[in-house]
Design a protein around this motif. Sequence first.
Motif, PDB file in Angstrom:
ATOM      1  N   ASP A   1       0.791  -1.231   0.000  1.00 43.31           N
ATOM      2  CA  ASP A   1       0.000   0.000   0.000  1.00 43.31           C
ATOM      3  C   ASP A   1       0.827   1.287   0.000  1.00 43.31           C
ATOM      4  N   ALA A   2       2.048   1.251  -0.514  1.00 42.56           N
ATOM      5  CA  ALA A   2       2.845   2.478  -0.599  1.00 42.56           C
ATOM      6  C   ALA A   2       2.325   3.357  -1.728  1.00 42.56           C
ATOM      7  N   LEU A   3       2.504   4.667  -1.559  1.00 44.16           N
ATOM      8  CA  LEU A   3       1.978   5.641  -2.522  1.00 44.16           C
ATOM      9  C   LEU A   3       3.007   6.715  -2.839  1.00 44.16           C
ATOM     10  N   ALA A   4       3.046   7.124  -4.095  1.00 40.33           N
ATOM     11  CA  ALA A   4       3.669   8.393  -4.463  1.00 40.33           C
ATOM     12  C   ALA A   4       2.558   9.441  -4.453  1.00 40.33           C
ATOM     13  N   VAL A   5       2.942  10.715  -4.411  1.00 46.38           N
ATOM     14  CA  VAL A   5       1.923  11.757  -4.423  1.00 46.38           C
ATOM     15  C   VAL A   5       2.321  12.852  -5.403  1.00 46.38           C
ATOM     16  N   CYS A   6       1.362  13.232  -6.243  1.00 44.27           N
ATOM     17  CA  CYS A   6       1.527  14.358  -7.157  1.00 44.27           C
ATOM     18  C   CYS A   6       0.824  15.561  -6.519  1.00 44.27           C
ATOM     19  N   ILE A   7       1.567  16.649  -6.355  1.00 43.40           N
ATOM     20  CA  ILE A   7       1.048  17.850  -5.707  1.00 43.40           C
ATOM     21  C   ILE A   7       0.967  18.955  -6.747  1.00 43.40           C
ATOM     22  N   ARG A   8      -0.236  19.322  -7.116  1.00 42.57           N
ATOM     23  CA  ARG A   8      -0.428  20.380  -8.107  1.00 42.57           C
ATOM     24  C   ARG A   8      -0.818  21.673  -7.401  1.00 42.57           C
ATOM     25  N   THR A   9      -0.164  22.763  -7.771  1.00 39.47           N
ATOM     26  CA  THR A   9      -0.471  24.082  -7.211  1.00 39.47           C
ATOM     27  C   THR A   9      -0.408  25.106  -8.341  1.00 39.47           C
TER      28      THR A   9
ATOM     29  N   ASN B   1      13.561   9.487 -17.244  1.00 40.87           N
ATOM     30  CA  ASN B   1      13.314   9.564 -18.683  1.00 40.87           C
ATOM     31  C   ASN B   1      11.831   9.620 -19.024  1.00 40.87           C
ATOM     32  N   ILE B   2      10.980   8.937 -18.248  1.00 44.33           N
ATOM     33  CA  ILE B   2       9.557   8.985 -18.583  1.00 44.33           C
ATOM     34  C   ILE B   2       8.862  10.210 -17.996  1.00 44.33           C
ATOM     35  N   VAL B   3       9.382  10.742 -16.899  1.00 42.62           N
ATOM     36  CA  VAL B   3       8.766  11.930 -16.284  1.00 42.62           C
ATOM     37  C   VAL B   3       9.278  13.206 -16.939  1.00 42.62           C
ATOM     38  N   GLN B   4      10.573  13.238 -17.280  1.00 45.21           N
ATOM     39  CA  GLN B   4      11.206  14.398 -17.897  1.00 45.21           C
ATOM     40  C   GLN B   4      10.905  15.694 -17.141  1.00 45.21           C
ATOM     41  N   PRO B   5      11.324  15.762 -15.884  1.00 46.39           N
ATOM     42  CA  PRO B   5      11.014  16.945 -15.068  1.00 46.39           C
ATOM     43  C   PRO B   5      11.839  18.158 -15.463  1.00 46.39           C
ATOM     44  N   ARG B   6      11.301  19.326 -15.169  1.00 49.09           N
ATOM     45  CA  ARG B   6      12.044  20.564 -15.405  1.00 49.09           C
ATOM     46  C   ARG B   6      13.127  20.757 -14.340  1.00 49.09           C
TER      47      ARG B   6
ATOM     48  N   ALA C   1       4.190   8.492 -16.358  1.00 45.99           N
ATOM     49  CA  ALA C   1       4.343   9.013 -17.707  1.00 45.99           C
ATOM     50  C   ALA C   1       3.254  10.044 -18.035  1.00 45.99           C
ATOM     51  N   ARG C   2       2.016   9.763 -17.616  1.00 46.52           N
ATOM     52  CA  ARG C   2       0.912  10.696 -17.869  1.00 46.52           C
ATOM     53  C   ARG C   2       1.161  12.029 -17.181  1.00 46.52           C
ATOM     54  N   ILE C   3       1.552  11.955 -15.909  1.00 43.63           N
ATOM     55  CA  ILE C   3       1.827  13.188 -15.162  1.00 43.63           C
ATOM     56  C   ILE C   3       3.012  13.918 -15.785  1.00 43.63           C
ATOM     57  N   GLY C   4       4.018  13.143 -16.249  1.00 45.46           N
ATOM     58  CA  GLY C   4       5.161  13.757 -16.908  1.00 45.46           C
ATOM     59  C   GLY C   4       4.766  14.470 -18.185  1.00 45.46           C
ATOM     60  N   THR C   5       3.833  13.890 -18.933  1.00 50.79           N
ATOM     61  CA  THR C   5       3.364  14.523 -20.170  1.00 50.79           C
ATOM     62  C   THR C   5       2.655  15.842 -19.869  1.00 50.79           C
ATOM     63  N   GLU C   6       1.900  15.869 -18.752  1.00 47.83           N
ATOM     64  CA  GLU C   6       1.249  17.108 -18.339  1.00 47.83           C
ATOM     65  C   GLU C   6       2.277  18.169 -17.964  1.00 47.83           C
TER      66      GLU C   6
ATOM     67  N   ALA D   1       1.668  27.290  -8.543  1.00 47.70           N
ATOM     68  CA  ALA D   1       3.083  27.547  -8.812  1.00 47.70           C
ATOM     69  C   ALA D   1       3.726  26.456  -9.656  1.00 47.70           C
ATOM     70  N   GLY D   2       3.048  25.323  -9.794  1.00 45.30           N
ATOM     71  CA  GLY D   2       3.621  24.225 -10.548  1.00 45.30           C
ATOM     72  C   GLY D   2       3.270  22.884  -9.950  1.00 45.30           C
ATOM     73  N   THR D   3       3.751  21.823 -10.572  1.00 45.54           N
ATOM     74  CA  THR D   3       3.434  20.449 -10.186  1.00 45.54           C
ATOM     75  C   THR D   3       4.673  19.763  -9.637  1.00 45.54           C
ATOM     76  N   VAL D   4       4.500  19.109  -8.494  1.00 47.44           N
ATOM     77  CA  VAL D   4       5.577  18.336  -7.861  1.00 47.44           C
ATOM     78  C   VAL D   4       5.151  16.881  -7.840  1.00 47.44           C
ATOM     79  N   LEU D   5       6.049  15.986  -8.216  1.00 44.61           N
ATOM     80  CA  LEU D   5       5.816  14.548  -8.082  1.00 44.61           C
ATOM     81  C   LEU D   5       6.804  14.003  -7.070  1.00 44.61           C
ATOM     82  N   HIS D   6       6.281  13.511  -5.946  1.00 42.46           N
ATOM     83  CA  HIS D   6       7.091  12.992  -4.839  1.00 42.46           C
ATOM     84  C   HIS D   6       6.910  11.477  -4.822  1.00 42.46           C
ATOM     85  N   THR D   7       8.006  10.733  -5.034  1.00 39.99           N
ATOM     86  CA  THR D   7       7.893   9.278  -5.177  1.00 39.99           C
ATOM     87  C   THR D   7       7.666   8.542  -3.868  1.00 39.99           C
TER      88      THR D   7
END
Length: 561
Positions: free
Chosen positions: A154-162, A388-393, A191-196, A164-170
């Motif tokens: 039951d582990a989770l990553a969390v995507c935080i959208r604000t 490579n799949i997230v391609q973060p800034r 990959a979907r979040i990375g595309t966004e 100011a921008g989007t953070v993906l915390h693994t």
Amino acid sequence: MAPRQLRTPPKLAPGTLRIIPLGGLGDVGRNMAVFEIDGKLLLVDCGVLFPEDDHPGVDLILPGFDVIADRLDDVVGLVLTHGHEDHIGAVPYLLRQRADIPLYGSRLTLALLAEKTREHRIHGVRPHPVTDGQRLTVGPFDLEFVAVNHSIPDALAVCIRTVAGTVLHTGDFKMDQLPLDGRITDLRAFARIGTEGVDLFMVDSTNAEVPGFTTPERDILPALQRVFATSRQRIIVACFASHVHRVQQVLDVAVANGRKVVYVGRSMVRNMGVARDLGYLRVPDNTLIEMRDLDNHRPEDVVIISTGSQGEPLSALSRIAAKEHPVVSLKPEDTVVLASSLIPGNETSVYRVINGLSRLGARVVHKGNALVHVSGHASAGELLYCYNIVQPRNAMPVHGEVRHLIANGDLAVASGVPRDRTVIVEDGAVVDLAKGRAKVVGQVDSAYIFVDGSGVGDVSEAMLTDRRILGEEGFVSVVTVVDLHTGAIVSGPDVHARGFAEDDSAFDGIRSQIAEALTSAMRDGVDDTRRLQQVTRRQMGKWVSDTYRRRPMIIPVVIVT
């Protein structure tokens, strides 16, 4: 690395997201991060760090959440990525300050936490179970939860959208393609979040120095089966009390070999009970027995699953190795399996336990001589895949020692993240995300908060230094009674020592020197006890250093009649 000296950050500008790691960056443990925007705070994880040998008398180390102590009313939620102690262990101490902070986590994570809050007698807790794929709004934060594979269900990553921008915390994760529970890391969501567009990727660093891919959990099964096939006496398996997958493997092999299973260790009994009740642990009927019934079964028919794989002094395995456990006593030819990785800093404690077990005649099987454990963290190949799949800034490595953070940062750069957008920082750094750019703008105090028997935060670094001196160098007390009117020694000096010279007669030579120095000082007009104590300390300190090459704690007492 950014400098760690305190540097007051500027006032947070509108539309800027501020991130402050309060633990887990520079240490393996006490993971916690604060996200702030529009005057509201979101917390991610709140774990403990277990003390090392240079923390005498300390039970736990908490994140530096004193930084937000006066802003707890601004906290809109606490996200818990999974149920390991280094991510949830400090939550009860935070809830003591504000019990109604909304808690977001998976069913198992919140159930394990509920046991802790009951033990701490905290009322008014507000848990909010979430599932992977769920999206919800918490204050100015839009949260999306993503399934990740780890060494606990039951582990989770969390995507935080604000704004100011989007953070993906693994959180903590790996990419086991054949997990025991069938729940893989959701790379399609990554990959979907990375595309966004991901403005900041906060990535688990623990295994960043390890090349390739982490070994799958199911690969340890042959090693466990060999242990059971070659053991003719009792088997003791030590692992983390939250490692449900490992316990499931041991249970399955035990049943296949006709052995009964007993849990030893309070946290093991508690956590496996929770996991079984929620359906994360499958225990066949008539498999478990009570510890008090051990002697009713032949040694070759029993498996003990115990806490203590890290050599913790009060754990069940350490007490067994020291022949101090009230029920379990080790017999020659018993087999002990340490089914966990070695956390940095615990080496001395673990090897001490291994030596103790070996001295008692046990066969000790551990990661160094058999494949009885695999890591729960992504190795370098998996991290590169994710970059490579997230391609973060921007990238910000988290969860690890400094060397792990740097290695993770190098992977980010190798995958195409610009070096000046790869933020390598330690606890207390203030990082602002605005207009697609993350940069360090300050440093706040995130010092350790120590917990011992006297309470939370009652132990200071100065007290720890005193404890280390007492433990390593010993102490000397010198008691002298003087008459300031006549300048004479009425009684003493009486010298007592512990830690290097137990025979008080060893101090016969220095007594007369201290008496002479005190008499001379009083003759020169010294008439206060503090200065006379300093004279005593100087004389005793020089003599001990010259005689024993030691620097003990010296406690001079001067009594005036």
